[in-house]
Design an enzyme around this catalytic site. Sequence first.
Site, PDB file in Angstrom:
ATOM      1  N   LYS A 173      19.711  -3.858  10.279  1.00 32.88           N
ATOM      2  CA  LYS A 173      21.160  -3.782  10.059  1.00 32.88           C
ATOM      3  C   LYS A 173      21.472  -2.775   8.960  1.00 32.88           C
ATOM      4  O   LYS A 173      20.757  -2.679   7.962  1.00 32.88           O
ATOM      5  CB  LYS A 173      21.672  -5.168   9.674  1.00 32.88           C
ATOM      6  CG  LYS A 173      23.122  -5.217   9.220  1.00 32.88           C
ATOM      7  CD  LYS A 173      23.489  -6.627   8.808  1.00 32.88           C
ATOM      8  CE  LYS A 173      24.837  -6.662   8.107  1.00 32.88           C
ATOM      9  NZ  LYS A 173      24.806  -5.975   6.796  1.00 32.88           N
ATOM     10  N   LYS A 229      23.325  10.690   7.533  1.00 33.59           N
ATOM     11  CA  LYS A 229      23.526  10.733   6.079  1.00 33.59           C
ATOM     12  C   LYS A 229      22.370  11.453   5.387  1.00 33.59           C
ATOM     13  O   LYS A 229      22.451  11.768   4.200  1.00 33.59           O
ATOM     14  CB  LYS A 229      23.647   9.309   5.519  1.00 33.59           C
ATOM     15  CG  LYS A 229      24.851   8.536   6.023  1.00 33.59           C
ATOM     16  CD  LYS A 229      25.110   7.289   5.187  1.00 33.59           C
ATOM     17  CE  LYS A 229      23.910   6.371   5.050  1.00 33.59           C
ATOM     18  NZ  LYS A 229      23.446   5.822   6.327  1.00 33.59           N
ATOM     19  N   LYS A 267      16.794  -0.849   4.370  1.00 32.33           N
ATOM     20  CA  LYS A 267      15.738  -0.389   5.270  1.00 32.33           C
ATOM     21  C   LYS A 267      15.052   0.872   4.753  1.00 32.33           C
ATOM     22  O   LYS A 267      13.838   0.985   4.810  1.00 32.33           O
ATOM     23  CB  LYS A 267      16.347  -0.160   6.644  1.00 32.33           C
ATOM     24  CG  LYS A 267      15.452   0.453   7.688  1.00 32.33           C
ATOM     25  CD  LYS A 267      16.147   0.506   9.026  1.00 32.33           C
ATOM     26  CE  LYS A 267      17.539   1.048   8.928  1.00 32.33           C
ATOM     27  NZ  LYS A 267      17.593   2.435   8.379  1.00 32.33           N
ATOM     28  N   ASP A 286      21.295  -0.626  13.240  1.00 31.90           N
ATOM     29  CA  ASP A 286      20.825  -1.379  14.397  1.00 31.90           C
ATOM     30  C   ASP A 286      21.287  -0.712  15.688  1.00 31.90           C
ATOM     31  O   ASP A 286      21.404  -1.362  16.722  1.00 31.90           O
ATOM     32  CB  ASP A 286      21.313  -2.832  14.348  1.00 31.90           C
ATOM     33  CG  ASP A 286      22.831  -2.938  14.264  1.00 31.90           C
ATOM     34  OD1 ASP A 286      23.466  -1.922  13.978  1.00 31.90           O
ATOM     35  OD2 ASP A 286      23.364  -4.032  14.479  1.00 31.90           O
TER      36      ASP A 286
END
Length: 286
Positions: free
Chosen positions: A8, A39, A13, A126
Amino acid sequence: MKLAVYGKGGIGKSTTSCNISVALARRGKKVLQIGCDPKHDSTFTLTGFLIPTIIDTLQEKNFHYEDVWPEDVIYKGYGGVHCVEAGGPPAGAGCGGYVVGETVKLLKELNAFDEYDVILFDVLGDVVCGGFAAPLNYADYCMIVTDNGFDALFAANRIAASVREKARTKPLRLAGLIGNRTSKRDLIDKYIEAVPMPVLEILPLIEDIRVSRVKGKTLFEMAETDPALNEVCDYYLNIADQILSAPEGVVPQDAPDRDLFTLLSDFYLNPVAPPTEEEALDLMMV
């Protein structure tokens, strides 16, 4: 070995990926981490700055792939980990998933996939459709980063479903879940009762993990001046050791969104009451 890390958005992450990459390098492996997010900040914790992206480099070369060299797009980060950022179009101006596919195409043409012991794809949130699912076509294992919350586990289930679908035609397996910055795992355990899969590690709820992202440093680099963090680094080394052992992994079972929503929401709406003092004593006597 190729690893794809999903989870998510905002779950930590990329911070997790960077620390796992360093842990793999500490185990003597030559590691390439590929950031698959417009990004282009996946590798920031390894390099300390936003490296130029593959899509920007291709645009400079008028998309003449033959004019791009490895040193144009691959940068060296902390611990000897090599870093690539796919990049993407300006917000609302194109498909970031397409760029991920182009990144994979270029790296294959540069024979980069043959130069490393481990390639780790850090993939946007995700989103597991189109180009953002491309890393699953190449990966040996998928790892899902989650926490002990409803939203993160609901996203984890969607990712697990994608792994299951890809595994029909690819030698892909789910290595397991990584719980990031959580002091509890009761909801995680509830989920894996319904969808059995390994839990690789539960990372502690400490501020240093979050702060490392802000500082642009991995926990391993921070531990050089704060040895107390070596204990946290051991969590990432444990994950690396499990992956390098080439586990069998799993093909996740099907858990329809509606069923999972009911399962997880029921956990919140109808919590199991803790045992009374008398019941606790009775349990101790058994």
